[in-house]
Design a protein around this motif. Sequence first.
Motif, PDB file in Angstrom:
ATOM      1  N   ILE A 138       8.564  -3.478  15.238  1.00 36.35           N
ATOM      2  CA  ILE A 138       9.675  -2.559  14.982  1.00 36.35           C
ATOM      3  C   ILE A 138       9.269  -1.488  13.975  1.00 36.35           C
ATOM      4  CG2 ILE A 138      12.009  -2.377  14.035  1.00 36.35           C
ATOM      5  CD1 ILE A 138      12.508  -5.219  15.067  1.00 36.35           C
ATOM      6  N   TYR A 139       8.674  -1.911  12.867  1.00 34.44           N
ATOM      7  CA  TYR A 139       8.253  -0.949  11.842  1.00 34.44           C
ATOM      8  C   TYR A 139       7.194   0.009  12.394  1.00 34.44           C
ATOM      9  CZ  TYR A 139      10.371  -4.422   8.710  1.00 34.44           C
ATOM     10  OH  TYR A 139      11.223  -5.305   8.098  1.00 34.44           O
ATOM     11  N   TYR A 140       6.297  -0.515  13.210  1.00 33.17           N
ATOM     12  CA  TYR A 140       5.208   0.309  13.755  1.00 33.17           C
ATOM     13  C   TYR A 140       5.753   1.381  14.692  1.00 33.17           C
ATOM     14  CZ  TYR A 140       0.758   1.505  15.965  1.00 33.17           C
ATOM     15  OH  TYR A 140      -0.349   2.178  16.421  1.00 33.17           O
ATOM     16  N   LEU A 141       6.722   1.017  15.519  1.00 35.13           N
ATOM     17  CA  LEU A 141       7.263   1.962  16.489  1.00 35.13           C
ATOM     18  C   LEU A 141       8.196   2.986  15.850  1.00 35.13           C
ATOM     19  CD1 LEU A 141       8.069  -0.421  19.493  1.00 35.13           C
ATOM     20  CD2 LEU A 141       6.127   1.147  19.250  1.00 35.13           C
ATOM     21  N   MET A 142       8.846   2.630  14.738  1.00 34.97           N
ATOM     22  CA  MET A 142       9.901   3.470  14.197  1.00 34.97           C
ATOM     23  C   MET A 142       9.567   4.114  12.854  1.00 34.97           C
ATOM     24  SD  MET A 142      13.276   1.332  15.322  1.00 34.97           S
ATOM     25  CE  MET A 142      14.215   2.844  15.312  1.00 34.97           C
ATOM     26  N   GLY A 143       8.476   3.739  12.228  1.00 37.39           N
ATOM     27  CA  GLY A 143       8.110   4.313  10.939  1.00 37.39           C
ATOM     28  C   GLY A 143       6.737   4.946  10.977  1.00 37.39           C
ATOM     29  N   THR A 144       6.676   6.276  10.832  1.00 36.77           N
ATOM     30  CA  THR A 144       5.400   6.967  10.961  1.00 36.77           C
ATOM     31  C   THR A 144       4.448   6.605   9.827  1.00 36.77           C
ATOM     32  OG1 THR A 144       6.537   8.812  12.024  1.00 36.77           O
ATOM     33  CG2 THR A 144       4.310   9.214  11.218  1.00 36.77           C
ATOM     34  N   ASN A 145       4.933   6.589   8.586  1.00 34.56           N
ATOM     35  CA  ASN A 145       4.063   6.220   7.472  1.00 34.56           C
ATOM     36  C   ASN A 145       3.530   4.801   7.634  1.00 34.56           C
ATOM     37  OD1 ASN A 145       4.293   8.676   6.228  1.00 34.56           O
ATOM     38  ND2 ASN A 145       5.806   8.038   4.725  1.00 34.56           N
ATOM     39  N   PHE A 146       4.397   3.904   8.065  1.00 37.19           N
ATOM     40  CA  PHE A 146       3.971   2.520   8.311  1.00 37.19           C
ATOM     41  C   PHE A 146       2.910   2.489   9.405  1.00 37.19           C
ATOM     42  CE2 PHE A 146       4.127  -1.714  10.037  1.00 37.19           C
ATOM     43  CZ  PHE A 146       4.407  -2.532   8.952  1.00 37.19           C
ATOM     44  N   ARG A 147       3.152   3.222  10.476  1.00 35.94           N
ATOM     45  CA  ARG A 147       2.210   3.262  11.587  1.00 35.94           C
ATOM     46  C   ARG A 147       0.869   3.846  11.153  1.00 35.94           C
ATOM     47  NH1 ARG A 147       5.471   4.987  14.979  1.00 35.94           N
ATOM     48  NH2 ARG A 147       5.216   7.231  14.734  1.00 35.94           N
ATOM     49  N   LYS A 184       0.821  -1.213   0.000  1.00 33.94           N
ATOM     50  CA  LYS A 184       0.000   0.000   0.000  1.00 33.94           C
ATOM     51  C   LYS A 184       0.856   1.266   0.000  1.00 33.94           C
ATOM     52  CE  LYS A 184      -4.285  -1.675   2.133  1.00 33.94           C
ATOM     53  NZ  LYS A 184      -5.174  -1.113   1.077  1.00 33.94           N
ATOM     54  N   LEU A 185       1.974   1.221   0.719  1.00 39.15           N
ATOM     55  CA  LEU A 185       2.857   2.391   0.776  1.00 39.15           C
ATOM     56  C   LEU A 185       3.623   2.598  -0.522  1.00 39.15           C
ATOM     57  CD1 LEU A 185       4.353   2.088   4.384  1.00 39.15           C
ATOM     58  CD2 LEU A 185       2.661   3.734   3.572  1.00 39.15           C
ATOM     59  N   GLY A 186       3.728   1.548  -1.323  1.00 45.23           N
ATOM     60  CA  GLY A 186       4.498   1.649  -2.551  1.00 45.23           C
ATOM     61  C   GLY A 186       5.926   1.205  -2.335  1.00 45.23           C
ATOM     62  N   LEU A 187       6.581   0.845  -3.406  1.00 46.26           N
ATOM     63  CA  LEU A 187       7.944   0.313  -3.337  1.00 46.26           C
ATOM     64  C   LEU A 187       8.913   1.228  -4.074  1.00 46.26           C
ATOM     65  CD1 LEU A 187       7.032  -3.417  -4.022  1.00 46.26           C
ATOM     66  CD2 LEU A 187       7.403  -2.324  -1.805  1.00 46.26           C
ATOM     67  N   ARG A 188       8.850   2.510  -3.727  1.00 43.50           N
ATOM     68  CA  ARG A 188       9.709   3.483  -4.395  1.00 43.50           C
ATOM     69  C   ARG A 188      11.156   3.372  -3.914  1.00 43.50           C
ATOM     70  NH1 ARG A 188       5.061   6.097  -2.983  1.00 43.50           N
ATOM     71  NH2 ARG A 188       6.039   6.891  -1.077  1.00 43.50           N
ATOM     72  N   GLU A 189      11.341   3.026  -2.644  1.00 48.57           N
ATOM     73  CA  GLU A 189      12.680   2.934  -2.080  1.00 48.57           C
ATOM     74  C   GLU A 189      13.178   1.495  -2.127  1.00 48.57           C
ATOM     75  OE1 GLU A 189      14.411   5.494  -1.161  1.00 48.57           O
ATOM     76  OE2 GLU A 189      12.797   6.968  -1.398  1.00 48.57           O
ATOM     77  N   THR A 190      14.481   1.347  -2.308  1.00 49.82           N
ATOM     78  CA  THR A 190      15.069   0.010  -2.355  1.00 49.82           C
ATOM     79  C   THR A 190      14.918  -0.722  -1.022  1.00 49.82           C
ATOM     80  OG1 THR A 190      17.237   0.954  -1.794  1.00 49.82           O
ATOM     81  CG2 THR A 190      16.724   0.654  -4.133  1.00 49.82           C
TER      82      THR A 190
END
Length: 392
Positions: free
Chosen positions: A365-374, A73-79
């Motif tokens: 880990i992703y939830y606590l450290m990534g705002t877009n992911f959260r 959903k966020l997209g795969l723009r970054e490696t």
Amino acid sequence: MENTNVNKDPPAFAALLNDTSSADSISNMSFVIVQFISQQAYDNFFFVTMILNEGICMIGVITNIINIIVFVKLGLRETTSISMLSLAVSDLLATACGLWSNLLYLPQFPSFGLPLRTDEIFLVTGGTTRQFLARTSALITTFITAERCLCVILPLKVKTLVTRTRTIVAMVTIFTITVGPSLMIYGNYRIGWYFYADVNRTLLGAPYVDGEVNNIVDRIIFSVFGTFIPQFSFVSTCVCTVYLVIHLRRAANFRKRHASATVSGTQTTMPQVRAGAHEVDRHDARGANSIPTSQTISKEDRVARTVIVVATAFIVCFFPGSVAFLLYIAVPGFTLYGVYGQLFVLVFNVSYLTEPINCSINLLIYYLMGTNFRNQVKQMFGGVKKDSPEKV
């Protein structure tokens, strides 16, 4: 009718689970086992770890499905997003195999009445596949940490060296070289219905076909995937993680000194930043030129910090397995039927418990450290408020 061309002993690839060639093995199959704990405590430990493993694998299946959905959903723009999506796929498959293999070894499984030879079906459909996928996750984690190190070492060239296309090719290659050999292993089994005299029943089994070629293939694959790849991934990830931690600390100290010097020398208010989680608290009085730079640094450090946490979790969770493999190689009798057979089972049970933990905690880990992911997770589950969009 039982096939007489098959050998009921597991293959050499599973040698760490059944090696009887050590000096302490006796011709009449009677073994002297050093007891570290009582048999009752040993049985209880085995049962509890299997139950916990089953629950952890179930959580891992759910969390990695969520990870995959969110990254798509966020997209795969970054490696890095591509690599972490691949890691989620590998972890999902590993925990799914763990869920099935643990089920086969539950003491209650025979009461289900299924006509399965659980030890043989375990090797083919669960245990072996799970080990290959664990190697896949290990190599992907190594790739992610190595990529972050390149961002530090070659910040101006990393975008041309590590492109989306090359990252996709790298992920496909890792899956191919780790999962591909499993096809060769499975070719050494013969799935079918066999009569087993010990239970006086015809069951669906997968006995191992003994043969010189099969044994050579198993030894090679075991050497590469049972010893070299795990140790290579573990050591490489440790080195890259230590390097990233040192870099982030140096960068944080440099920015603190620079901010202090700027405030004392020109009375210009600089954006207040923190290593790994930079925040723009105040704008530069001379304009907005410093803001994009701060936001870029903030994003890179935040990604590096997330990678460090993911890599640290991998190091901690795979440490028991690395120690177990080293003991298996270095200590005579550290086998299932060796002098230290009980310790062997205890150590490998711990490693079989920590590996699915590593596969299951990345969502947290992703939830606590990534705002877009959260924010995306909150949207999926009906969250009422997003976090600040300035935190990438």
